[in-house]
Design a protein around this motif. Structure first.
Motif, PDB file in Angstrom:
ATOM      1  N   LEU A  49       0.825  -1.211   0.000  1.00  0.00           N
ATOM      2  CA  LEU A  49       0.000   0.000   0.000  1.00  0.00           C
ATOM      3  C   LEU A  49       0.856   1.256   0.000  1.00  0.00           C
ATOM      4  O   LEU A  49       0.624   2.182  -0.782  1.00  0.00           O
ATOM      5  CB  LEU A  49      -0.921  -0.007   1.220  1.00  0.00           C
ATOM      6  N   TRP A  50       1.872   1.285   0.868  1.00  0.00           N
ATOM      7  CA  TRP A  50       2.684   2.492   0.989  1.00  0.00           C
ATOM      8  C   TRP A  50       3.580   2.671  -0.230  1.00  0.00           C
ATOM      9  O   TRP A  50       3.895   3.799  -0.614  1.00  0.00           O
ATOM     10  CB  TRP A  50       3.501   2.431   2.276  1.00  0.00           C
ATOM     11  N   GLU A  51       3.968   1.579  -0.847  1.00  0.00           N
ATOM     12  CA  GLU A  51       4.706   1.680  -2.107  1.00  0.00           C
ATOM     13  C   GLU A  51       3.819   2.289  -3.191  1.00  0.00           C
ATOM     14  O   GLU A  51       4.293   3.043  -4.051  1.00  0.00           O
ATOM     15  CB  GLU A  51       5.196   0.297  -2.538  1.00  0.00           C
ATOM     16  N   SER A  52       2.522   1.990  -3.126  1.00  0.00           N
ATOM     17  CA  SER A  52       1.581   2.581  -4.080  1.00  0.00           C
ATOM     18  C   SER A  52       1.500   4.093  -3.893  1.00  0.00           C
ATOM     19  O   SER A  52       1.366   4.844  -4.863  1.00  0.00           O
ATOM     20  CB  SER A  52       0.189   1.962  -3.909  1.00  0.00           C
ATOM     21  N   PHE A  53       1.593   4.541  -2.644  1.00  0.00           N
ATOM     22  CA  PHE A  53       1.598   5.980  -2.385  1.00  0.00           C
ATOM     23  C   PHE A  53       2.835   6.635  -2.995  1.00  0.00           C
ATOM     24  O   PHE A  53       2.766   7.742  -3.530  1.00  0.00           O
ATOM     25  CB  PHE A  53       1.556   6.248  -0.877  1.00  0.00           C
ATOM     26  N   GLU A  54       3.962   5.946  -2.895  1.00  0.00           N
ATOM     27  CA  GLU A  54       5.189   6.478  -3.491  1.00  0.00           C
ATOM     28  C   GLU A  54       5.041   6.598  -5.007  1.00  0.00           C
ATOM     29  O   GLU A  54       5.410   7.613  -5.605  1.00  0.00           O
ATOM     30  CB  GLU A  54       6.371   5.575  -3.149  1.00  0.00           C
ATOM     31  N   LYS A  55       4.484   5.564  -5.628  1.00  0.00           N
ATOM     32  CA  LYS A  55       4.277   5.597  -7.077  1.00  0.00           C
ATOM     33  C   LYS A  55       3.303   6.705  -7.465  1.00  0.00           C
ATOM     34  O   LYS A  55       3.493   7.384  -8.482  1.00  0.00           O
ATOM     35  CB  LYS A  55       3.758   4.240  -7.563  1.00  0.00           C
ATOM     36  N   LEU A  56       2.266   6.881  -6.646  1.00  0.00           N
ATOM     37  CA  LEU A  56       1.289   7.932  -6.925  1.00  0.00           C
ATOM     38  C   LEU A  56       1.929   9.308  -6.796  1.00  0.00           C
ATOM     39  O   LEU A  56       1.671  10.203  -7.610  1.00  0.00           O
ATOM     40  CB  LEU A  56       0.103   7.804  -5.970  1.00  0.00           C
ATOM     41  N   LEU A  57       2.782   9.480  -5.787  1.00  0.00           N
ATOM     42  CA  LEU A  57       3.468  10.763  -5.607  1.00  0.00           C
ATOM     43  C   LEU A  57       4.327  11.086  -6.833  1.00  0.00           C
ATOM     44  O   LEU A  57       4.282  12.205  -7.363  1.00  0.00           O
ATOM     45  CB  LEU A  57       4.337  10.708  -4.348  1.00  0.00           C
ATOM     46  N   LEU A  58       5.102  10.108  -7.296  1.00  0.00           N
ATOM     47  CA  LEU A  58       5.977  10.341  -8.449  1.00  0.00           C
ATOM     48  C   LEU A  58       5.165  10.568  -9.726  1.00  0.00           C
ATOM     49  O   LEU A  58       5.546  11.385 -10.572  1.00  0.00           O
ATOM     50  CB  LEU A  58       6.931   9.159  -8.623  1.00  0.00           C
ATOM     51  N   ALA A  59       4.038   9.850  -9.853  1.00  0.00           N
ATOM     52  CA  ALA A  59       3.178  10.062 -11.018  1.00  0.00           C
ATOM     53  C   ALA A  59       2.594  11.471 -10.997  1.00  0.00           C
ATOM     54  O   ALA A  59       2.495  12.134 -12.039  1.00  0.00           O
ATOM     55  CB  ALA A  59       2.058   9.021 -11.037  1.00  0.00           C
TER      56      ALA A  59
END
Length: 254
Positions: A49-59
C-alpha cells in the motif's frame, strides 16, 4: 520493492510526462479520496500500500499535480517519519517547489546526518548539473563514489558528464570502473567502445566493439545461425561500430 534498489531509483528520478504516470494518477487519486488507507496500512496485510503511495506521488510529479504530490508526501511522512526513502521523496518535491539552493541545503542536512545516503548524493549532483555548476557536480559525484564504489549508476553518470564536456578520456576512465563492476552487461561494453571511438583510441574501440558483437549475437537463435539473421538493437549498434572503426584501420595491402 527492495530498499536499496528503491533508493537508487529515487536518486536518479527525473519527472517525465508519460501515459503510464497519467494512468497511475487517475487510478491512485481514488485511494487518497477513500481515506481507507490508514486502517489497511496498519493491519500488516497490505505491504504494497505504501509503495503505491510512493508511485502515486511520483506520477503526480510527472503530471505536475503538486496538490496530490503534497498529500501523498504528508501521508508517507506521518507513517515513516525517519525513513531515508521518504527523506529523498521530500527532497524531490522541494526541488519542484523551492529554489535549487533550498533543495541543496536540504540534501546537505541529510548528508550531514547520514553520509551513507547515496540517493541524497545523486539528487544533489543532479541539481548542480541543472544549474550549470558542472565542476561542483563532478566533485560531489567523485566524493560519493569514493564512499560507494559499487554504484554503477554513479560511474555512468560521471562518464556522461565528462562526455558532455567532450572529456572523453576521463569518461573512458569512469566507464572502466563500470566494466569492472558489471562486466557481463553488453550495454556497458558497447558504451565503452563508443566512448573509446570518440577519444579516439581506434584499437581499443575495435576490440570492444567486437566484444560487444560477441555478447549480443546469439550463437544459435531458434535454429538459425547468426550469419542468416539481421542484427537488431545492441547487436546492430555493435556491428555498426565495427564498420566505422574498420574504416580507420590501415590494413596492409596484399
Amino acid at each position: 520493492m527492495e530498499f536499496t534498489s528503491a533508493l537508487q531509483k529515487l536518486g536518479g528520478y527525473q519527472p517525465r510526462k508519460s501515459q503510464k504516470s497519467q494512468e497511475v494518477l487517475q487510478k491512485g487519486t481514488s485511494l487518497l479520496a477513500s481515506q481507507s488507507f490508514a486502517s489497511k496500512g496498519d493491519d500488516g496485510k497490505h505491504p504494497s500500500l505504501w509503495e503505491s503511495f510512493e508511485k502515486l506521488l511520483l506520477a503526480a510529479m510527472d503530471q505536475g499535480d503538486m496538490d496530490v504530490a503534497d498529500e501523498c508526501l504528508k501521508v508517507l511522512v506521518e507513517k515513516f517519519p525517519d525513513s531515508p526513502r521518504i527523506d529523498c521523496l521530500t527532497g524531490i518535491v522541494l526541488e519542484t517547489k523551492e529554489t535549487p539552493e533550498t533543495a541543496l541545503s536540504f540534501y546537505d542536512a541529510l548528508l550531514k546526518d547520514d553520509p551513507s545516503n547515496a540517493a541524497a548524493w545523486r539528487r544533489k549532483v543532479g541539481i548542480l548539473k541543472r544549474i550549470g555548476k558542472i565542476d561542483k557536480a563532478v566533485e560531489e559525484l567523485c566524493k560519493m563514489l569514493d564512499t560507494f564504489y559499487t554504484e554503477v549508476e554513479g560511474w555512468m553518470e560521471l562518464a556522461d558528464i565528462y562526455s558532455s564536456c567532450q572529456q572523453y578520456t576521463h569518461a573512458l576512465q569512469a566507464l572502466s570502473h563500470v566494466l569492472l563492476l558489471a562486466p557481463q552487461n553488453p550495454f556497458h561494453v558497447l558504451h565503452f567502445a563508443e566512448t573509446a571511438f570518440l577519444v579516439p583510441d581506434v584499437p581499443l574501440a575495435f576490440k570492444m566493439f567486437l566484444q560487444a558483437v560477441d555478447m549480443t549475437d546469439d550463437e544459435d537463435q531458434d535454429g538459425v545461425s547468426p550469419g542468416d539473421t539481421v542484427p537488431t538493437g545492441l547487436a546492430l549498434r555493435a556491428w555498426f561500430g565495427v564498420k566505422l572503426v574498420s574504416r580507420l584501420i590501415p590494413f596492409p595491402m596484399v
